[in-house]
Design a protein around this motif. Sequence first.
Motif, mmCIF file in Angstrom:
data_model
loop_
_atom_site.group_PDB
_atom_site.id
_atom_site.type_symbol
_atom_site.label_atom_id
_atom_site.label_comp_id
_atom_site.label_asym_id
_atom_site.label_seq_id
_atom_site.Cartn_x
_atom_site.Cartn_y
_atom_site.Cartn_z
ATOM 1 N N LEU A 27 35.149 -18.233 -46.145
ATOM 2 C CA LEU A 27 34.822 -19.612 -46.488
ATOM 3 C C LEU A 27 35.594 -20.022 -47.733
ATOM 4 C CD1 LEU A 27 32.269 -18.696 -44.729
ATOM 5 C CD2 LEU A 27 31.002 -20.421 -46.037
ATOM 6 N N PRO A 28 35.709 -21.321 -48.001
ATOM 7 C CA PRO A 28 36.327 -21.743 -49.263
ATOM 8 C C PRO A 28 35.597 -21.130 -50.457
ATOM 9 C CG PRO A 28 36.049 -23.606 -47.789
ATOM 10 C CD PRO A 28 35.328 -22.465 -47.158
ATOM 11 N N SER A 29 36.282 -21.004 -51.569
ATOM 12 C CA SER A 29 35.686 -20.431 -52.768
ATOM 13 C C SER A 29 34.560 -21.314 -53.284
ATOM 14 C CB SER A 29 36.748 -20.267 -53.856
ATOM 15 O OG SER A 29 37.165 -21.550 -54.308
ATOM 16 N N SER A 30 33.711 -20.736 -54.110
ATOM 17 C CA SER A 30 32.611 -21.507 -54.694
ATOM 18 C C SER A 30 33.134 -22.684 -55.499
ATOM 19 C CB SER A 30 31.745 -20.605 -55.582
ATOM 20 O OG SER A 30 31.094 -19.618 -54.813
ATOM 21 N N ARG A 31 34.232 -22.459 -56.230
ATOM 22 C CA ARG A 31 34.816 -23.555 -57.018
ATOM 23 C C ARG A 31 35.276 -24.679 -56.105
ATOM 24 N NH1 ARG A 31 39.277 -22.096 -61.384
ATOM 25 N NH2 ARG A 31 37.404 -21.105 -62.243
ATOM 26 N N ALA A 32 35.901 -24.320 -54.981
ATOM 27 C CA ALA A 32 36.360 -25.346 -54.043
ATOM 28 C C ALA A 32 35.181 -26.105 -53.438
ATOM 29 C CB ALA A 32 37.203 -24.708 -52.940
ATOM 30 N N LEU A 33 34.087 -25.406 -53.146
ATOM 31 C CA LEU A 33 32.901 -26.066 -52.583
ATOM 32 C C LEU A 33 32.257 -26.999 -53.608
ATOM 33 C CD1 LEU A 33 31.311 -23.095 -50.616
ATOM 34 C CD2 LEU A 33 32.522 -25.066 -49.671
ATOM 35 N N ARG A 46 22.836 -21.197 -54.007
ATOM 36 C CA ARG A 46 21.592 -21.202 -53.236
ATOM 37 C C ARG A 46 21.842 -21.535 -51.780
ATOM 38 N NH1 ARG A 46 17.037 -24.620 -56.108
ATOM 39 N NH2 ARG A 46 15.888 -23.770 -54.318
ATOM 40 N N ALA A 47 22.769 -22.443 -51.495
ATOM 41 C CA ALA A 47 23.085 -22.783 -50.101
ATOM 42 C C ALA A 47 23.689 -21.582 -49.376
ATOM 43 C CB ALA A 47 24.031 -23.976 -50.056
ATOM 44 N N LEU A 48 24.596 -20.862 -50.037
ATOM 45 C CA LEU A 48 25.175 -19.669 -49.429
ATOM 46 C C LEU A 48 24.114 -18.590 -49.230
ATOM 47 C CD1 LEU A 48 28.571 -19.423 -51.342
ATOM 48 C CD2 LEU A 48 28.228 -20.066 -48.936
ATOM 49 N N GLY A 49 23.169 -18.539 -50.164
ATOM 50 C CA GLY A 49 22.075 -17.587 -50.007
ATOM 51 C C GLY A 49 21.231 -17.886 -48.774
ATOM 52 N N LEU A 50 20.994 -19.180 -48.503
ATOM 53 C CA LEU A 50 20.261 -19.555 -47.288
ATOM 54 C C LEU A 50 21.016 -19.107 -46.033
ATOM 55 C CD1 LEU A 50 18.951 -23.183 -48.025
ATOM 56 C CD2 LEU A 50 17.586 -21.116 -47.707
ATOM 57 N N LEU A 51 22.325 -19.366 -46.004
ATOM 58 C CA LEU A 51 23.103 -18.985 -44.828
ATOM 59 C C LEU A 51 23.166 -17.465 -44.664
ATOM 60 C CD1 LEU A 51 26.090 -21.514 -44.900
ATOM 61 C CD2 LEU A 51 23.831 -21.748 -43.877
ATOM 62 N N ALA A 52 23.207 -16.755 -45.784
ATOM 63 C CA ALA A 52 23.202 -15.290 -45.703
ATOM 64 C C ALA A 52 21.876 -14.795 -45.140
ATOM 65 C CB ALA A 52 23.479 -14.685 -47.077
ATOM 66 N N ALA A 53 20.780 -15.420 -45.576
ATOM 67 C CA ALA A 53 19.466 -15.027 -45.067
ATOM 68 C C ALA A 53 19.342 -15.301 -43.572
ATOM 69 C CB ALA A 53 18.371 -15.772 -45.832
ATOM 70 N N GLU A 54 20.040 -16.329 -43.098
ATOM 71 C CA GLU A 54 20.014 -16.668 -41.673
ATOM 72 C C GLU A 54 20.973 -15.808 -40.857
ATOM 73 O OE1 GLU A 54 20.934 -20.807 -41.497
ATOM 74 O OE2 GLU A 54 19.191 -21.385 -42.701
ATOM 75 N N GLY A 55 21.762 -14.984 -41.535
ATOM 76 C CA GLY A 55 22.703 -14.126 -40.829
ATOM 77 C C GLY A 55 23.988 -14.814 -40.423
ATOM 78 N N LEU A 56 24.251 -16.008 -40.987
ATOM 79 C CA LEU A 56 25.469 -16.742 -40.630
ATOM 80 C C LEU A 56 26.664 -16.335 -41.469
ATOM 81 C CD1 LEU A 56 24.022 -20.334 -40.104
ATOM 82 C CD2 LEU A 56 24.652 -18.657 -38.362
ATOM 83 N N VAL A 57 26.433 -15.906 -42.693
ATOM 84 C CA VAL A 57 27.528 -15.495 -43.555
ATOM 85 C C VAL A 57 27.193 -14.156 -44.202
ATOM 86 C CG1 VAL A 57 28.155 -17.900 -44.064
ATOM 87 C CG2 VAL A 57 26.691 -16.635 -45.656
ATOM 88 N N VAL A 58 28.244 -13.488 -44.668
ATOM 89 C CA VAL A 58 28.103 -12.256 -45.444
ATOM 90 C C VAL A 58 28.789 -12.502 -46.777
ATOM 91 C CG1 VAL A 58 28.681 -9.823 -45.591
ATOM 92 C CG2 VAL A 58 28.076 -10.828 -43.382
ATOM 93 N N THR A 59 28.087 -12.286 -47.872
ATOM 94 C CA THR A 59 28.680 -12.476 -49.195
ATOM 95 C C THR A 59 29.077 -11.122 -49.763
ATOM 96 O OG1 THR A 59 26.482 -12.403 -50.220
ATOM 97 C CG2 THR A 59 27.343 -14.573 -49.641
ATOM 98 N N ARG A 60 30.266 -11.106 -50.348
ATOM 99 C CA ARG A 60 30.775 -9.883 -50.958
ATOM 100 C C ARG A 60 31.141 -10.192 -52.391
ATOM 101 N NH1 ARG A 60 34.879 -8.986 -45.932
ATOM 102 N NH2 ARG A 60 33.289 -8.546 -44.330
ATOM 103 N N PRO A 61 30.408 -9.618 -53.360
ATOM 104 C CA PRO A 61 30.686 -9.910 -54.769
ATOM 105 C C PRO A 61 32.148 -9.673 -55.124
ATOM 106 C CG PRO A 61 28.654 -8.660 -54.545
ATOM 107 C CD PRO A 61 29.286 -8.699 -53.189
ATOM 108 N N GLY A 62 32.747 -10.673 -55.742
ATOM 109 C CA GLY A 62 34.131 -10.599 -56.148
ATOM 110 C C GLY A 62 35.126 -10.997 -55.077
#
Length: 463
Positions: A27-33, A46-62
């Motif tokens: 996905l675009p970077s947080s700064r771009a969003l 928080r929005a990305l956290g919702l999508l991660a909880a729904e299983g739509l995205v995977v967040t990788r620190p860094g």
Amino acid sequence: MKNDSSVAALADALRTDVRRLNPGERLPSSRALVERHRVSPVTVSRALGLLAAEGLVVTRPGSGAFAAERPPAGGEPADLGWQAVALGDRSVDPAGVAGLLTPAPDGVVALSGGYLHPSLQPARALAAAAARAARRPDAWELPPLGGIPELRAWFARTVGGAVSPADVLITSGGQQSMTTVLRAMLPPGAPVLVESPTYLGVLAVARASGLHPVPVPVDADGVRPGLLAEAFAMSGARAFYCQPSFHNPTGTVLSAERRAKVLDVARAAGAFVIEDDYARHLGIAAPPPPLIAQDAGGRVVHIASLTKATAPSLRIAAVIARGPVAERIRATQLVEEFFPARPLQETLLELVSSPGWARHLRAVRAALRARRDAVRTALARELPELRVNHPAGGLHLWVRLPDGVDDTALAEAALRAGVLVSAGRPFFPAEPPAPHLRISYGTAASEQELAEGVRRLTAVLRS
């Protein structure tokens, strides 16, 4: 609430974007969003956290956020009908409680709810108290069973009478306290006497526990002792649940004469009195001492909660009891939930021990007085035909509607017109004697918003 709306709106937009991406695509970077959607970094997180909880995205620190693998499409849905047979015919109805906990939609004036508006909550003091509590070396250790001693002592001093810290059990909020107390004291199928009307939450808990709520009418001075004695005799009940101070929904305070009679009636019936003291710190006028302060025989089981005077998520309360019933309640709490979270106990102790606690209570009482009077003035001006009580504390007005008005239909029409109120019918354990509304004056943003809510309600009633 606006921040929550921004998070939901951004999450909706990102869901559409994610569905266009291949699994593993970034996905675009947080700064771009932030720049594209003109929101804060916190909202993006928080929005990305919702999508991660729904299983739509995977967040990788860094590295960022990536579209998740999608489950294979197609296939028949699982047949879960067998569960109805396995579960049997007992049901749990959360509708009443869920309605009280659901925030008003955007643009709707909230004249219903069980908590102070965020502008009246001690947010800064709570944040400071939580920070101090988290710095304690043992903040995340196992707390003493029964609660941290200093907090138990504080509750004992606040209640007064002959209550000692040893009589106090720290619990996970008022609602959990009611569940624990009722399950500890009464077997499934037993009757429990309740005021009529009464708090929706206790009706939900009692019915979910297999108990049978038996109504005892209240008037302007609280529960009627003569009818209480009749209800004990006819039902064989061994417990009476009541709110003697700032009763929800009527706001009444049990008179001094009736307080003594209620204890006498319970004594004659060989029964307990479960005293829910949820609003003691929301008194516009000082409430009388709690029933347990007058009880020398261990007949009163007292529930003391601070959530209403602080914030919804500060789920810490106390149950105060003596004798075998206290042991039964402690054992039930231990096997069902172990103990309340220590960081919350420590946070509450820090809050009530700080100089700002008394200032907060004074400010809340002044605000509630002004709000109560503003709503009553607006109702008297716009709807003089209604009978409106004059509570000395709590969060609610109890409004008697004209005969023939369907209070449930009125509340639904009011919501469509942009004002949230509570129909009186669900607060009665059995058929209500007359139509009512519960109008909450502590839940709106300002006195101006309260006046606007009354204006919208007036338009519905006039139509």
